[in-house]
Design a protein around this motif. Structure first.
Motif, PDB file in Angstrom:
ATOM      1  N   GLY A 106       0.833  -1.192   0.000  1.00 21.05           N
ATOM      2  CA  GLY A 106       0.000   0.000   0.000  1.00 21.05           C
ATOM      3  C   GLY A 106       0.868   1.243   0.000  1.00 21.05           C
ATOM      4  N   LEU A 107       0.556   2.192  -0.856  1.00 24.32           N
ATOM      5  CA  LEU A 107       1.319   3.438  -0.954  1.00 24.32           C
ATOM      6  C   LEU A 107       0.374   4.633  -0.885  1.00 24.32           C
ATOM      7  CD1 LEU A 107       3.705   2.526  -3.921  1.00 24.32           C
ATOM      8  CD2 LEU A 107       4.284   2.576  -1.492  1.00 24.32           C
ATOM      9  N   ALA A 108       0.831   5.661  -0.172  1.00 15.56           N
ATOM     10  CA  ALA A 108       0.056   6.909  -0.106  1.00 15.56           C
ATOM     11  C   ALA A 108       1.025   8.075  -0.064  1.00 15.56           C
ATOM     12  CB  ALA A 108      -0.838   6.928   1.128  1.00 15.56           C
ATOM     13  N   LEU A 109       0.705   9.106  -0.802  1.00 12.02           N
ATOM     14  CA  LEU A 109       1.454  10.353  -0.764  1.00 12.02           C
ATOM     15  C   LEU A 109       0.687  11.282   0.165  1.00 12.02           C
ATOM     16  CD1 LEU A 109       3.836  12.012  -1.900  1.00 12.02           C
ATOM     17  CD2 LEU A 109       2.281  12.795  -3.697  1.00 12.02           C
ATOM     18  N   ILE A 110       1.385  11.772   1.202  1.00 10.76           N
ATOM     19  CA  ILE A 110       0.747  12.576   2.249  1.00 10.76           C
ATOM     20  C   ILE A 110       1.387  13.958   2.284  1.00 10.76           C
ATOM     21  CG2 ILE A 110       0.209  12.668   4.719  1.00 10.76           C
ATOM     22  CD1 ILE A 110       0.824   9.622   4.766  1.00 10.76           C
ATOM     23  N   ASP A 111       0.560  14.992   2.412  1.00  8.83           N
ATOM     24  CA  ASP A 111       1.104  16.353   2.480  1.00  8.83           C
ATOM     25  C   ASP A 111       1.489  16.715   3.914  1.00  8.83           C
ATOM     26  OD1 ASP A 111      -1.202  17.214   3.861  1.00  8.83           O
ATOM     27  OD2 ASP A 111      -2.039  18.254   2.139  1.00  8.83           O
ATOM     28  N   GLY A 112       2.068  17.892   4.074  1.00  9.79           N
ATOM     29  CA  GLY A 112       2.555  18.339   5.374  1.00  9.79           C
ATOM     30  C   GLY A 112       1.473  18.545   6.419  1.00  9.79           C
ATOM     31  N   SER A 113       0.234  18.648   6.002  1.00  2.00           N
ATOM     32  CA  SER A 113      -0.885  18.784   6.938  1.00  2.00           C
ATOM     33  C   SER A 113      -1.494  17.441   7.319  1.00  2.00           C
ATOM     34  CB  SER A 113      -1.981  19.669   6.326  1.00  2.00           C
ATOM     35  OG  SER A 113      -1.467  20.953   6.065  1.00  2.00           O
ATOM     36  N   GLY A 114      -0.969  16.364   6.724  1.00  3.70           N
ATOM     37  CA  GLY A 114      -1.450  15.027   7.065  1.00  3.70           C
ATOM     38  C   GLY A 114      -2.604  14.528   6.211  1.00  3.70           C
ATOM     39  N   PHE A 115      -2.814  15.123   5.047  1.00  2.00           N
ATOM     40  CA  PHE A 115      -3.889  14.685   4.165  1.00  2.00           C
ATOM     41  C   PHE A 115      -3.339  13.881   2.999  1.00  2.00           C
ATOM     42  CE2 PHE A 115      -5.758  18.138   6.502  1.00  2.00           C
ATOM     43  CZ  PHE A 115      -7.047  17.678   6.743  1.00  2.00           C
ATOM     44  N   GLY A 158      -7.685  12.963  -0.093  1.00  2.00           N
ATOM     45  CA  GLY A 158      -8.236  14.080   0.664  1.00  2.00           C
ATOM     46  C   GLY A 158      -8.565  13.749   2.108  1.00  2.00           C
ATOM     47  N   VAL A 159      -8.419  12.482   2.481  1.00  2.00           N
ATOM     48  CA  VAL A 159      -8.717  12.051   3.844  1.00  2.00           C
ATOM     49  C   VAL A 159      -7.520  12.356   4.746  1.00  2.00           C
ATOM     50  CG1 VAL A 159      -9.058   9.967   5.262  1.00  2.00           C
ATOM     51  CG2 VAL A 159     -10.333  10.255   3.140  1.00  2.00           C
ATOM     52  N   GLU A 160      -7.801  12.742   5.980  1.00  2.00           N
ATOM     53  CA  GLU A 160      -6.718  12.969   6.934  1.00  2.00           C
ATOM     54  C   GLU A 160      -6.160  11.614   7.349  1.00  2.00           C
ATOM     55  OE1 GLU A 160      -5.704  15.610  10.891  1.00  2.00           O
ATOM     56  OE2 GLU A 160      -7.788  15.103  10.483  1.00  2.00           O
ATOM     57  N   TRP A 161      -4.828  11.466   7.262  1.00  2.00           N
ATOM     58  CA  TRP A 161      -4.163  10.204   7.552  1.00  2.00           C
ATOM     59  C   TRP A 161      -4.540   9.687   8.942  1.00  2.00           C
ATOM     60  CZ3 TRP A 161      -2.272   6.875   4.369  1.00  2.00           C
ATOM     61  CH2 TRP A 161      -1.463   5.843   4.824  1.00  2.00           C
ATOM     62  N   HIS A 198      12.545  16.498  -2.348  1.00  2.00           N
ATOM     63  CA  HIS A 198      12.184  17.896  -2.623  1.00  2.00           C
ATOM     64  C   HIS A 198      10.678  18.031  -2.610  1.00  2.00           C
ATOM     65  CE1 HIS A 198      11.223  16.971  -6.823  1.00  2.00           C
ATOM     66  NE2 HIS A 198      12.292  16.228  -6.820  1.00  2.00           N
ATOM     67  N   SER A 199      10.213  19.219  -2.505  1.00  2.00           N
ATOM     68  CA  SER A 199       8.795  19.464  -2.226  1.00  2.00           C
ATOM     69  C   SER A 199       7.914  19.552  -3.461  1.00  2.00           C
ATOM     70  CB  SER A 199       8.669  20.762  -1.435  1.00  2.00           C
ATOM     71  OG  SER A 199       9.096  21.843  -2.241  1.00  2.00           O
ATOM     72  N   PHE A 200       8.469  19.510  -4.648  1.00  2.00           N
ATOM     73  CA  PHE A 200       7.686  19.643  -5.877  1.00  2.00           C
ATOM     74  C   PHE A 200       6.947  20.982  -5.915  1.00  2.00           C
ATOM     75  CE2 PHE A 200       7.923  15.096  -4.896  1.00  2.00           C
ATOM     76  CZ  PHE A 200       8.597  14.656  -6.012  1.00  2.00           C
ATOM     77  N   GLY A 201       7.460  21.964  -5.204  1.00  2.00           N
ATOM     78  CA  GLY A 201       6.875  23.295  -5.226  1.00  2.00           C
ATOM     79  C   GLY A 201       5.609  23.457  -4.409  1.00  2.00           C
ATOM     80  N   ASN A 202       5.178  22.415  -3.723  1.00  2.00           N
ATOM     81  CA  ASN A 202       3.910  22.487  -3.001  1.00  2.00           C
ATOM     82  C   ASN A 202       4.043  22.127  -1.530  1.00  2.00           C
ATOM     83  OD1 ASN A 202       2.349  23.128  -5.318  1.00  2.00           O
ATOM     84  ND2 ASN A 202       2.485  21.004  -5.955  1.00  2.00           N
ATOM     85  N   GLY A 203       5.177  22.315  -0.941  1.00  2.00           N
ATOM     86  CA  GLY A 203       5.350  21.978   0.466  1.00  2.00           C
ATOM     87  C   GLY A 203       5.859  20.562   0.667  1.00  2.00           C
ATOM     88  N   ALA A 204       6.052  20.199   1.923  1.00  5.57           N
ATOM     89  CA  ALA A 204       6.619  18.907   2.291  1.00  5.57           C
ATOM     90  C   ALA A 204       5.692  17.763   1.887  1.00  5.57           C
ATOM     91  CB  ALA A 204       6.876  18.869   3.791  1.00  5.57           C
ATOM     92  N   ARG A 205       6.304  16.641   1.539  1.00  8.62           N
ATOM     93  CA  ARG A 205       5.571  15.440   1.169  1.00  8.62           C
ATOM     94  C   ARG A 205       6.244  14.230   1.807  1.00  8.62           C
ATOM     95  NH1 ARG A 205       2.582  18.872  -0.709  1.00  8.62           N
ATOM     96  NH2 ARG A 205       1.817  18.982  -2.824  1.00  8.62           N
ATOM     97  N   VAL A 206       5.418  13.253   2.159  1.00  5.98           N
ATOM     98  CA  VAL A 206       5.909  11.987   2.686  1.00  5.98           C
ATOM     99  C   VAL A 206       5.196  10.879   1.925  1.00  5.98           C
ATOM    100  CG1 VAL A 206       5.733  10.439   4.685  1.00  5.98           C
ATOM    101  CG2 VAL A 206       6.529  12.760   4.993  1.00  5.98           C
ATOM    102  N   ILE A 207       5.931   9.825   1.626  1.00  6.66           N
ATOM    103  CA  ILE A 207       5.278   8.660   1.060  1.00  6.66           C
ATOM    104  C   ILE A 207       5.223   7.585   2.136  1.00  6.66           C
ATOM    105  CG2 ILE A 207       7.314   7.622  -0.020  1.00  6.66           C
ATOM    106  CD1 ILE A 207       5.110   7.077  -2.384  1.00  6.66           C
TER     107      ILE A 207
END
Length: 166
Positions: free
Chosen positions: A38-47, A68-71, A123-132
């Motif tokens: 299972g893989l998910a890309l999550i933004d810095g706000s946890g979505f 769009g769901v909060e992790w 790197h952030s891809f121009g849209n803030g921090a990301r975590v996989i």
């Protein structure tokens, strides 16, 4: 009298770079869609920004229902505090990769045991921090571990009883 001017520029290297980029993107997309992890890309706000089919199968929902769901809402409530700790370390830049055993909420069967890795993208891809997040369902493995422990306990009780009888 007419005058014509022009220039010739070799764009072969640019074209090859574009083809290579497209091939790399297609390869990544194929791995993302076809892996059993299972893989998910999550933004810095946890979505969740993106989730793959393997994660949607684990959770028992469609992939578009995860986007769009909060992790936090899919991590089992009893495991959130330890999960949140490594989540903050990753987003805080203290580590590039961390792993944790935790449970997730699933639509059909309540919850499942998982081994979760979080990787900070370089790197952030121009849209803030990301975590996989990469999630491996280890429910069967954990059940086998519990069964083995139960069998060992029964064996120990049997041996203790038999030694007492002798």
């Amino acid at each position: 009298m007419a005058r014509i001017t022009g220039s010739i520029r070799d764009v072969q290297s640019q074209r090859e770079a574009l083809i290579e980029r497209d091939d790399t993107n297609e390869m990544f997309r194929s791995v993302f869609e076809r892996t059993t992890v299972g893989l998910a890309l999550i933004d810095g706000s946890g979505f969740v920004l993106h989730a793959n089919p393997a994660l949607s199968r684990m959770l028992g929902v469609r992939a578009d229902q995860i986007k769009g769901v909060e992790w936090r809402s899919i991590v089992h409530s009893h495991d959130w505090s330890k999960f949140e700790s490594i989540y903050r370390q990753i987003f805080g830049g203290e580590a590039d990769y961390l792993q944790i055993e935790n449970r997730y909420r699933a639509a059909r069967n309540g919850s499942f045991d998982a081994l979760t890795g979080l990787s900070r993208l370089s790197h952030s891809f121009g849209n803030g921090a990301r975590v996989i997040a990469h999630i491996q369902d280890v429910t069967a493995l954990k059940q086998a571990e519990r069964d083995a422990n139960d069998a060992n306990m029964c064996k120990s009780q049997f041996l203790a009883h038999m030694s007492h009888e002798i």
